[in-house]
Motif scaffolding. Structure first.
Motif, short mmCIF file in Angstrom:
data_model
loop_
_atom_site.label_atom_id
_atom_site.label_comp_id
_atom_site.label_asym_id
_atom_site.label_seq_id
_atom_site.Cartn_x
_atom_site.Cartn_y
_atom_site.Cartn_z
N ALA A 1 -1.38 0.45 4.78
CA ALA A 1 -0.44 -0.94 4.38
C ALA A 1 -0.72 -1.93 5.63
CB ALA A 1 0.92 -1.02 4.51
N VAL A 2 -0.41 -3.28 4.73
CA VAL A 2 -0.22 -4.73 5.22
C VAL A 2 0.71 -4.60 6.82
CG1 VAL A 2 -1.34 -6.61 5.14
CG2 VAL A 2 -2.08 -4.93 3.71
N PHE A 3 0.51 -5.38 8.05
CA PHE A 3 1.51 -5.40 8.90
C PHE A 3 2.22 -7.42 7.95
CE2 PHE A 3 -0.24 -3.13 11.16
CZ PHE A 3 0.72 -2.34 12.36
N PRO A 4 3.48 -7.32 8.44
CA PRO A 4 4.24 -9.15 7.95
C PRO A 4 2.83 -10.03 8.45
CG PRO A 4 5.52 -7.20 8.65
CD PRO A 4 4.07 -6.92 9.36
N ASP A 5 2.64 -10.11 9.58
CA ASP A 5 1.74 -11.33 9.50
C ASP A 5 0.78 -11.87 8.96
OD1 ASP A 5 -0.07 -8.81 10.76
OD2 ASP A 5 1.05 -10.23 13.14
N GLY A 6 -0.12 -10.69 7.89
CA GLY A 6 -1.05 -10.39 8.13
C GLY A 6 -2.72 -9.97 8.52
N ARG A 7 -2.48 -9.72 9.98
CA ARG A 7 -3.23 -9.87 10.36
C ARG A 7 -3.74 -8.83 11.00
NH1 ARG A 7 -0.44 -14.04 15.08
NH2 ARG A 7 -0.65 -15.62 13.92
N ARG A 8 -3.18 -7.65 11.13
CA ARG A 8 -3.72 -6.54 11.17
C ARG A 8 -3.25 -5.49 10.02
NH1 ARG A 8 -0.43 -4.77 16.19
NH2 ARG A 8 1.45 -6.18 14.90
#
Length: 104
Positions: free
Chosen positions: A39-46
């Motif tokens: 799963a991707v974090f909302p900020d797209g960084r993690r």
């Protein structure tokens, strides 16, 4: 931002793909067995991934694992990130759901 997607793989890795070109732009390595969920974090960084008994949190830019979350007794098949990006939920073959604080 919709430019990249991440896939989990039976080869113990995660792959980061460029949506426009279809090319793999990064391979994240560190799990000892198959990776079942991502799963991707909302900020797209993690991103967070689930495998045998553990989850790993990755920095997409560097490709490095920044945290390992242990606590399940069997494979982790489902992972999701809360909208606030501070917590992750995982579902395992051990018939448990766990909520993890990833900010501490």
């Amino acid at each position: 931002d919709g430019r990249r997607v991440v896939s989990a793989s039976g080869d113990k890795t995660l792959k980061v793909w460029d949506v426009a070109t279809g090319e793999c732009v990064a391979t994240l390595e560190g799990h000892s067995l198959d990776v079942y969920g991502v799963a991707v974090f909302p900020d797209g960084r993690r991103v967070v991934s689930g495998s045998w008994k553990e989850l790993k949190v990755w920095d997409v830019e560097t490709g490095k694992c920044v945290a390992t979350l242990e606590g399940h007794s069997l494979d982790v098949y489902g992972v999701a990130v809360f909208p606030d990006g501070r917590r992750v939920v995982s579902g395992s073959e051990d018939e448990t759901l766990k909520v993890w604080d990833v900010e501490t």
